[in-house]
Write an enzyme that holds these catalytic residues in place. Structure first.
Site, mmCIF file in Angstrom:
data_model
loop_
_atom_site.group_PDB
_atom_site.id
_atom_site.type_symbol
_atom_site.label_atom_id
_atom_site.label_comp_id
_atom_site.label_asym_id
_atom_site.label_seq_id
_atom_site.Cartn_x
_atom_site.Cartn_y
_atom_site.Cartn_z
ATOM 1 N N GLU A 59 0.474 -1.651 0.076
ATOM 2 C CA GLU A 59 -0.349 -0.195 -0.077
ATOM 3 C C GLU A 59 0.727 1.185 -0.249
ATOM 4 O OE1 GLU A 59 -3.221 -0.002 2.704
ATOM 5 O OE2 GLU A 59 -4.414 -1.880 2.230
ATOM 6 N N HIS A 80 -8.791 10.478 1.773
ATOM 7 C CA HIS A 80 -8.639 9.187 1.426
ATOM 8 C C HIS A 80 -8.765 10.219 -0.451
ATOM 9 C CE1 HIS A 80 -8.181 5.650 -0.080
ATOM 10 N NE2 HIS A 80 -7.855 4.951 1.272
ATOM 11 N N ARG A 117 -1.632 9.541 1.857
ATOM 12 C CA ARG A 117 -2.850 9.799 1.250
ATOM 13 C C ARG A 117 -2.494 11.438 1.035
ATOM 14 N NH1 ARG A 117 -6.263 6.119 4.994
ATOM 15 N NH2 ARG A 117 -5.767 4.163 3.441
ATOM 16 N N HIS A 167 -11.247 10.824 6.065
ATOM 17 C CA HIS A 167 -11.889 8.894 5.976
ATOM 18 C C HIS A 167 -11.361 8.648 7.170
ATOM 19 C CE1 HIS A 167 -10.948 5.251 4.838
ATOM 20 N NE2 HIS A 167 -9.599 4.958 5.108
ATOM 21 N N ARG A 176 -1.339 9.398 8.334
ATOM 22 C CA ARG A 176 -1.827 8.148 8.897
ATOM 23 C C ARG A 176 -1.057 7.350 8.013
ATOM 24 N NH1 ARG A 176 -5.458 3.506 8.216
ATOM 25 N NH2 ARG A 176 -6.737 5.522 7.463
HETATM 26 C C1 LIG Z 1 -14.095 2.555 4.779
HETATM 27 C C2 LIG Z 1 -13.121 2.570 5.021
HETATM 28 C C3 LIG Z 1 -12.248 1.478 4.824
HETATM 29 C C4 LIG Z 1 -10.770 1.473 6.110
HETATM 30 N N1 LIG Z 1 -9.788 0.551 5.248
HETATM 31 C C5 LIG Z 1 -9.544 0.751 6.921
HETATM 32 C C6 LIG Z 1 -8.514 -0.712 6.228
HETATM 33 O O1 LIG Z 1 -8.140 -0.817 5.220
HETATM 34 N N2 LIG Z 1 -6.949 -0.593 7.158
HETATM 35 C C7 LIG Z 1 -7.008 0.243 8.200
HETATM 36 O O2 LIG Z 1 -5.880 0.096 9.600
HETATM 37 N N3 LIG Z 1 -8.396 1.444 8.411
HETATM 38 C C8 LIG Z 1 -8.772 1.265 7.809
HETATM 39 N N4 LIG Z 1 -10.039 1.955 8.023
HETATM 40 C C9 LIG Z 1 -10.581 2.993 9.214
HETATM 41 C C10 LIG Z 1 -10.328 1.855 10.048
HETATM 42 O O3 LIG Z 1 -11.308 0.994 9.859
HETATM 43 C C11 LIG Z 1 -10.397 2.554 11.523
HETATM 44 O O4 LIG Z 1 -10.315 3.567 12.202
HETATM 45 C C12 LIG Z 1 -11.224 1.708 12.701
HETATM 46 O O5 LIG Z 1 -11.507 0.307 11.831
HETATM 47 C C13 LIG Z 1 -11.552 2.059 13.795
HETATM 48 O O6 LIG Z 1 -11.640 1.475 14.615
HETATM 49 P P1 LIG Z 1 -12.578 1.642 16.534
HETATM 50 O O7 LIG Z 1 -12.690 0.536 17.160
HETATM 51 O O8 LIG Z 1 -11.656 2.945 16.470
HETATM 52 O O9 LIG Z 1 -14.004 2.529 15.576
HETATM 53 P P2 LIG Z 1 -15.483 1.642 14.646
HETATM 54 O O10 LIG Z 1 -14.758 0.357 14.316
HETATM 55 O O11 LIG Z 1 -15.642 2.822 13.697
HETATM 56 O O12 LIG Z 1 -15.862 1.451 15.954
HETATM 57 C C14 LIG Z 1 -16.594 2.337 16.488
HETATM 58 C C15 LIG Z 1 -17.730 1.739 17.512
HETATM 59 O O13 LIG Z 1 -18.303 3.244 18.731
HETATM 60 C C16 LIG Z 1 -20.040 3.578 18.529
HETATM 61 N N5 LIG Z 1 -20.089 4.505 18.914
HETATM 62 C C17 LIG Z 1 -19.981 5.685 18.445
HETATM 63 N N6 LIG Z 1 -20.236 6.640 19.344
HETATM 64 C C18 LIG Z 1 -21.121 5.566 20.161
HETATM 65 C C19 LIG Z 1 -22.124 6.139 21.152
HETATM 66 N N7 LIG Z 1 -21.934 7.432 21.447
HETATM 67 N N8 LIG Z 1 -22.554 5.743 22.004
HETATM 68 C C20 LIG Z 1 -22.237 4.361 22.280
HETATM 69 N N9 LIG Z 1 -21.103 3.284 20.934
HETATM 70 C C21 LIG Z 1 -20.614 4.521 20.039
HETATM 71 C C22 LIG Z 1 -20.507 2.967 16.558
HETATM 72 O O14 LIG Z 1 -21.510 2.517 16.919
HETATM 73 C C23 LIG Z 1 -19.164 1.505 16.671
HETATM 74 O O15 LIG Z 1 -19.612 0.834 17.740
HETATM 75 C C24 LIG Z 1 -11.132 2.546 6.888
HETATM 76 C C25 LIG Z 1 -12.322 2.963 7.271
HETATM 77 C C26 LIG Z 1 -13.488 3.302 6.284
HETATM 78 C C27 LIG Z 1 -14.508 4.470 6.797
#
Ligand SMILES: Cc1cc2nc3c(=O)[nH]c(=O)nc-3n(C[C@H](O)[C@H](O)[C@H](O)COP(=O)(O)OP(=O)(O)OC[C@H]3O[C@@H](n4cnc5c(N)ncnc54)[C@H](O)[C@@H]3O)c2cc1C
Length: 524
Positions: A116, A231, A277, A338, A373
């Site tokens: 990547e 992104h 990016r 993103h 990032r």
């Molecule tokens: C389309 C896309 C593709 C991506 N591809 C990649 C990739 O290939 N590789 C990589 O490393 N990263 C990638 N990323 C980034 C990565 O997916 C995210 O940064 C990472 O998954 C974030 O994980 P997290 O657990 O912090 O949050 P999330 O997975 O976003 O989870 C957040 C959680 O908190 C909950 N929540 C939010 N606010 C509240 C609230 N007030 N009360 C209760 N619950 C709440 C949500 O409902 C969810 O369950 C991508 C992101 C996107 C959008």
């Protein structure tokens, strides 16, 4: 009044990779309550396509991974955080495989590694182009049947519960509109990013920056919010969602071309289509302005259509849903918000500046990403720092690690009259896209700031008086809070670095700005 009260040893807000990995760590040690505001799979983790980076290949080392991470971070990475990420990363990724994660394999059985942008070697493990879903499934199965873990879905955390200057849990709003209180000795924010602050975003609807807004109102230190990653290649078909077209496509030879069919990236960056990016996003904007035409992504003709569809089944089907063939058509693309590099400041174990409150994953600002990032480092961050936060929550004495002098700020329960909203969601998103997007300048940021300051102060006064909001009101309150903080940070940083590009300060200024920025709530 509150209707539903619950007590656990450990409270986790969010069920993405960071929250689930922390829950795995904590499950053997006490009662774990997970609140998640929609369906459990609604966060960005489920959407992650390209994969998870880790130095597991024969030609790779944690030092090489660190060097690429630090180069992408443009002078602002916290190198201790980077060391933790790259050194511990391989362990957590192998552990996932032991727990049943089905990553793609080479013919010799070793994990297949993708290339990547801005990675010097092939380093990205993937499960076709739906890696996040596979990791979420693996962690979910690991937690299934653990009687110590309880998940409440459609539970929106809205406010920190504060007792004697420490965070003692959260107030949350159920889908029936009733308020609940969840108490625990340690609370983890794992609530993801804030892409929805912007009109154009790859992020799912739940990413409204709630964790940052909640922590800020409780008095936590917020850091680095001027750094928002755009992104470069989101699908740009009018009326269709901004589906992400993973960097892995360019890793497999896809190129960006302008309306005349010219591959333009070599004119903008030495690494051409595989530049970091921020550089590719800015090049796309400039090239679109220069040619006054659209920008496309084109797969290489040397790879068969069948191989492309097999390697990228999800992206192929997203393209098909708008009438395009990934293998043979030029796919219109453009940048979209993103990933949030900044967030709630934490130390290397997820401790925020407030006693009792922890943060991990995209909501947190460990400093690991600096100003930009590196692709595929955020799933890894969720694993490594989710697990570390879980361990700290388990081992810390109450109040350990809080920054000297910081006490959580208590707000009244939001049970009074319903507040009217001073602004609409679409206006916030338009304002941010226009004035705090890929390119910024002082005059635009000041314009945005004026509107957002006024909306924020109206909201804050209402909430400080105990005014109530429904779920959409809280959503907008988060967006306004985070948009305001992003704008303030962007206005403050008078230079261009990483993802933060000021037209009025186009140069990097190490003398004054090789440092992180912080924001803390002013007293009322
Ligand atoms: C389309 C896309 C593709 C991506 N591809 C990649 C990739 O290939 N590789 C990589 O490393 N990263 C990638 N990323 C980034 C990565 O997916 C995210 O940064 C990472 O998954 C974030 O994980 P997290 O657990 O912090 O949050 P999330 O997975 O976003 O989870 C957040 C959680 O908190 C909950 N929540 C939010 N606010 C509240 C609230 N007030 N009360 C209760 N619950 C709440 C949500 O409902 C969810 O369950 C991508 C992101 C996107 C959008």
């Amino acid at each position: 009044m509150s209707h539903v009260n619950s007590t656990a040893d450990y409270l986790i807000v969010g069920s993405g990779i960071a929250g689930l990995r922390a829950a795995v760590e904590l499950a053997p040690h006490g009662r774990v309550l997970v609140l998640t505001k929609s369906d459990p799979e609604a966060g960005s983790t489920t959407y992650a396509q390209g994969g998870v980076a880790a130095a597991v290949g024969p030609d790779d080392t944690p030092e090489r991974h660190a060097a690429d991470t630090i180069a992408a971070g443009d002078g602002l990475c916290d190198e201790d955080a980077v060391r933790v990420l790259v050194q511990e990363g391989p362990h957590y990724v192998r552990e996932l495989m032991e727990w049943g994660a089905r990553f793609d394999r080479d013919t010799d059985g070793a994990p297949a590694l993708a290339r990547e942008a801005a990675h010097a070697v092939r380093r990205v493990l993937h499960a076709a182009d739906a890696t996040g879903r596979e990791i979420g499934r693996t962690l979910g199965e690991r937690l299934n049947g653990q009687s110590s873990v309880k998940v409440i879905d459609h539970a929106l955390a809205v406010q920190a519960l504060v007792e004697r200057g420490r965070v003692a849990g959260v107030r949350w709003l159920g889908s029936d509109g009733r308020l609940g209180e969840a108490r625990a000795r340690a609370t983890l924010l794992a609530s993801g990013g804030a892409g929805r602050v912007y009109r154009e975003t790859t992020n799912p609807p739940v990413t409204t920056g709630d964790g940052v807004a909640l922590a800020y109102r409780a008095g936590a230190r917020i850091s680095d919010l001027e750094f928002v990653q755009f992104h470069p290649t989101a699908l740009a078909v009018p009326g269709a969602p901004r589906y992400l077209l993973s960097e892995a496509l360019r890793g497999e030879g896809a190129r960006l071309i302008n309306a005349h069919g010219e591959a333009f990236m070599p004119r903008y960056a030495a690494q051409a289509d595989l530049a970091p990016r921020d550089q590719v996003s800015r090049a796309i904007v400039r090239e679109a302005e220069r040619t006054a035409g659209p920008i496309y992504l084109e797969m290489p003709s040397t790879v068969s259509a069948r191989a492309i569809h097999e390697r990228f089944p999800l992206i192929s089907s997203l393209c098909r849903s708008v009438g395009l063939d990934l293998a043979t058509d030029r796919i219109p693309v453009g940048p979209a918000a993103h990933y949030l590099m900044g967030g709630v400041w934490t130390d290397l174990d997820g401790r925020t500046s407030l006693p009792g409150l922890y943060a991990a994953g995209e909501v947190a600002a460990t400093g690991v990403h600096g100003a930009n990032r590196l692709a595929s480092n955020s799933l890894l961050e969720g694993l490594v720092f989710g697990a570390r936060a879980g361990r700290a929550m388990r081992d810390d004495e109450p109040g350990a690690g809080a920054q000297p002098g910081s006490r959580a700020i208590d707000g009244p329960p939001p049970v009074g009259d319903r507040l009217s909203m001073p602004i609409e969601e679409r206006d916030v998103a338009d304002l941010m896209w226009r004035f705090a997007g890929i390119f910024r300048d002082g005059s635009g940021l000041r314009q945005a700031s004026e509107v957002l300051e006024s909306a924020w102060h109206t909201l804050r006064q209402g909430l400080d008086r105990g005014g109530s909001l429904d779920a959409s009101g809280w959503r907008l309150a988060s967006l306004v809070s985070v948009a305001r903080l992003i704008t303030r940070a962007a206005l403050l940083r008078e230079e261009s670095r990483g993802a933060h590009a000021r037209r009025d300060f186009p140069a990097k200024d190490d003398l004054h700005w090789k440092r992180r920025t912080y924001q803390v709530l002013d007293p009322p």
